[in-house]
Write a protein that holds these residues in place. Structure first.
Motif, PDB file in Angstrom:
ATOM      1  N   THR A  69      43.673  23.215  57.782  1.00 21.66           N
ATOM      2  CA  THR A  69      42.471  23.717  58.461  1.00 21.66           C
ATOM      3  C   THR A  69      42.809  24.255  59.843  1.00 21.66           C
ATOM      4  OG1 THR A  69      40.980  22.257  57.246  1.00 21.66           O
ATOM      5  CG2 THR A  69      40.197  23.080  59.358  1.00 21.66           C
ATOM      6  N   TRP A  70      43.614  23.523  60.589  1.00 24.98           N
ATOM      7  CA  TRP A  70      44.025  24.015  61.906  1.00 24.98           C
ATOM      8  C   TRP A  70      44.757  25.350  61.767  1.00 24.98           C
ATOM      9  CZ3 TRP A  70      42.176  22.505  66.340  1.00 24.98           C
ATOM     10  CH2 TRP A  70      41.695  21.202  66.497  1.00 24.98           C
ATOM     11  N   GLU A  71      45.573  25.465  60.724  1.00 27.52           N
ATOM     12  CA  GLU A  71      46.361  26.685  60.538  1.00 27.52           C
ATOM     13  C   GLU A  71      45.496  27.849  60.053  1.00 27.52           C
ATOM     14  OE1 GLU A  71      50.522  24.370  59.403  1.00 27.52           O
ATOM     15  OE2 GLU A  71      49.276  25.201  57.799  1.00 27.52           O
ATOM     16  N   ARG A  72      44.622  27.572  59.104  1.00 31.46           N
ATOM     17  CA  ARG A  72      43.794  28.627  58.520  1.00 31.46           C
ATOM     18  C   ARG A  72      42.888  29.274  59.562  1.00 31.46           C
ATOM     19  NH1 ARG A  72      41.670  25.684  55.151  1.00 31.46           N
ATOM     20  NH2 ARG A  72      39.631  25.280  56.077  1.00 31.46           N
ATOM     21  N   GLN A  73      42.346  28.460  60.455  1.00 33.62           N
ATOM     22  CA  GLN A  73      41.380  28.996  61.408  1.00 33.62           C
ATOM     23  C   GLN A  73      42.015  29.499  62.708  1.00 33.62           C
ATOM     24  OE1 GLN A  73      38.315  25.567  60.476  1.00 33.62           O
ATOM     25  NE2 GLN A  73      37.225  27.361  61.221  1.00 33.62           N
ATOM     26  N   THR A  74      43.354  29.366  62.797  1.00 40.86           N
ATOM     27  CA  THR A  74      44.057  29.931  63.952  1.00 40.86           C
ATOM     28  C   THR A  74      45.042  31.017  63.517  1.00 40.86           C
ATOM     29  OG1 THR A  74      45.742  28.183  63.810  1.00 40.86           O
ATOM     30  CG2 THR A  74      43.899  27.821  65.319  1.00 40.86           C
ATOM     31  N   GLY A  75      45.321  31.077  62.208  1.00 44.74           N
ATOM     32  CA  GLY A  75      46.236  32.099  61.708  1.00 44.74           C
ATOM     33  C   GLY A  75      47.678  31.866  62.090  1.00 44.74           C
ATOM     34  N   ARG A  76      48.028  30.584  62.314  1.00 42.94           N
ATOM     35  CA  ARG A  76      49.404  30.281  62.711  1.00 42.94           C
ATOM     36  C   ARG A  76      49.849  28.964  62.098  1.00 42.94           C
ATOM     37  NH1 ARG A  76      51.807  30.024  68.922  1.00 42.94           N
ATOM     38  NH2 ARG A  76      53.979  29.720  68.321  1.00 42.94           N
ATOM     39  N   ARG A  77      51.098  28.883  61.711  1.00 39.49           N
ATOM     40  CA  ARG A  77      51.650  27.647  61.153  1.00 39.49           C
ATOM     41  C   ARG A  77      51.827  26.640  62.288  1.00 39.49           C
ATOM     42  NH1 ARG A  77      56.118  25.960  57.776  1.00 39.49           N
ATOM     43  NH2 ARG A  77      55.459  23.911  57.005  1.00 39.49           N
ATOM     44  N   LEU A  78      51.099  25.533  62.209  1.00 39.49           N
ATOM     45  CA  LEU A  78      51.132  24.543  63.293  1.00 39.49           C
ATOM     46  C   LEU A  78      51.709  23.202  62.858  1.00 39.49           C
ATOM     47  CD1 LEU A  78      47.630  25.197  64.905  1.00 39.49           C
ATOM     48  CD2 LEU A  78      49.860  25.937  65.757  1.00 39.49           C
ATOM     49  N   PHE A  79      51.628  22.901  61.559  1.00 40.18           N
ATOM     50  CA  PHE A  79      52.082  21.587  61.089  1.00 40.18           C
ATOM     51  C   PHE A  79      53.012  21.716  59.886  1.00 40.18           C
ATOM     52  CE2 PHE A  79      48.064  20.470  63.190  1.00 40.18           C
ATOM     53  CZ  PHE A  79      48.489  19.424  64.000  1.00 40.18           C
ATOM     54  N   ASN A  80      54.020  20.875  59.875  1.00 39.55           N
ATOM     55  CA  ASN A  80      54.874  20.684  58.713  1.00 39.55           C
ATOM     56  C   ASN A  80      54.737  19.213  58.339  1.00 39.55           C
ATOM     57  OD1 ASN A  80      56.904  20.771  56.733  1.00 39.55           O
ATOM     58  ND2 ASN A  80      58.477  20.241  58.237  1.00 39.55           N
ATOM     59  N   ILE A  81      53.937  18.926  57.314  1.00 41.39           N
ATOM     60  CA  ILE A  81      53.656  17.537  56.944  1.00 41.39           C
ATOM     61  C   ILE A  81      54.604  17.108  55.832  1.00 41.39           C
ATOM     62  CG2 ILE A  81      51.909  15.930  56.094  1.00 41.39           C
ATOM     63  CD1 ILE A  81      49.816  17.854  57.327  1.00 41.39           C
ATOM     64  N   VAL A  82      55.442  16.152  56.140  1.00 38.84           N
ATOM     65  CA  VAL A  82      56.431  15.650  55.184  1.00 38.84           C
ATOM     66  C   VAL A  82      55.802  14.494  54.408  1.00 38.84           C
ATOM     67  CG1 VAL A  82      58.732  14.643  54.905  1.00 38.84           C
ATOM     68  CG2 VAL A  82      58.312  16.309  56.733  1.00 38.84           C
ATOM     69  N   THR A  83      55.514  14.728  53.138  1.00 38.39           N
ATOM     70  CA  THR A  83      54.839  13.708  52.325  1.00 38.39           C
ATOM     71  C   THR A  83      55.825  12.787  51.614  1.00 38.39           C
ATOM     72  OG1 THR A  83      54.697  15.223  50.440  1.00 38.39           O
ATOM     73  CG2 THR A  83      52.843  15.191  51.971  1.00 38.39           C
TER      74      THR A  83
END
Length: 210
Positions: A69-83
């Motif tokens: 959501t943070w990325e979609r609404q800012t148009g920038r890759r902000l998180f790399n979530i390691v699951t």
């Protein structure tokens, strides 16, 4: 030995120090250091976040969705979530160079109403490490969690875990609380509040740094 420095020299030194000091910035909803500079990851994104083994598997999609959501609404890759793999070991944030999400079954009694907490460590105006703690404390009287977390569908009265993590990820990026304009950074998240979309103000603030 004491050496006398003239008033004019002191004034020049003061002016030089002032010239070298960082200039304060408009807050834009961000934490600020003692010089008034916004504190963020700067260009050091995406932020890699790890999941401790205490995170319930059913909530992993909610965490991933919050980051998107943070990325979609800012148009920038902000998180790399390691699951996977998960972070193992003590269920306790520590200064280890990793940004980790924990679900903690222990919590300070005097802060039992606190749903989650994010710690942010920075040097100068650059964030170096963050950790998110989610209050998963068990009520000793009922043997049930203090907070009934849910995702995707309401199950009685509870806390939307995606909305909660979305808020805490805002802190990870450097944002502080904002109780105006329907911001996801509002201090409190009410039961059954599905606040999973950024407000216009959130998006505008974020663009000051990202």
């Amino acid at each position: 030995m004491f050496k006398y420095i003239g008033v004019a020299a002191l004034v020049v030194m003061a002016l030089l120090l002032e010239a070298c000091a960082p200039k304060s910035q408009e807050a834009c909803g961000f934490l600020q250091n003692s010089y008034g500079e916004r504190v963020s990851w700067k260009a050091d994104v995406p932020v890699t976040m790890y999941l401790h083994e205490s995170v319930p598997a059913e909530f992993i999609p909610a965490i991933v969705s919050a980051g998107q959501t943070w990325e979609r609404q800012t148009g920038r890759r902000l998180f790399n979530i390691v699951t996977t793999p998960r972070v193992s070991g003590p269920n306790q944030p520590r200064t280890d160079g990793k940004n980790v999400i924990y679900f903690m079954p222990t919590w300070e009694t005097e802060k039992a109403s606190e749903q989650a907490r994010t710690t942010v460590l920075w040097t100068g105006d650059q964030i170096r490490e963050t950790d998110i703690r989610v209050n998963a404390k068990i009520d000793p009287e009922t043997n049930k969690p203090f907070f009934n977390f849910y995702w995707n569908q309401q199950s009685g009265s509870g806390v939307n875990i995606e909305a909660l993590i979305l808020h805490e990820m805002g802190h990870v990026l450097g944002l502080k609380h904002n109780d105006g304009g329907g911001s996801v950074m509002a201090t409190y998240l009410k039961n059954n509040d599905d606040r999973t979309e950024l407000s216009h103000e959130d998006t505008t603030d974020l663009k000051c740094e990202y």
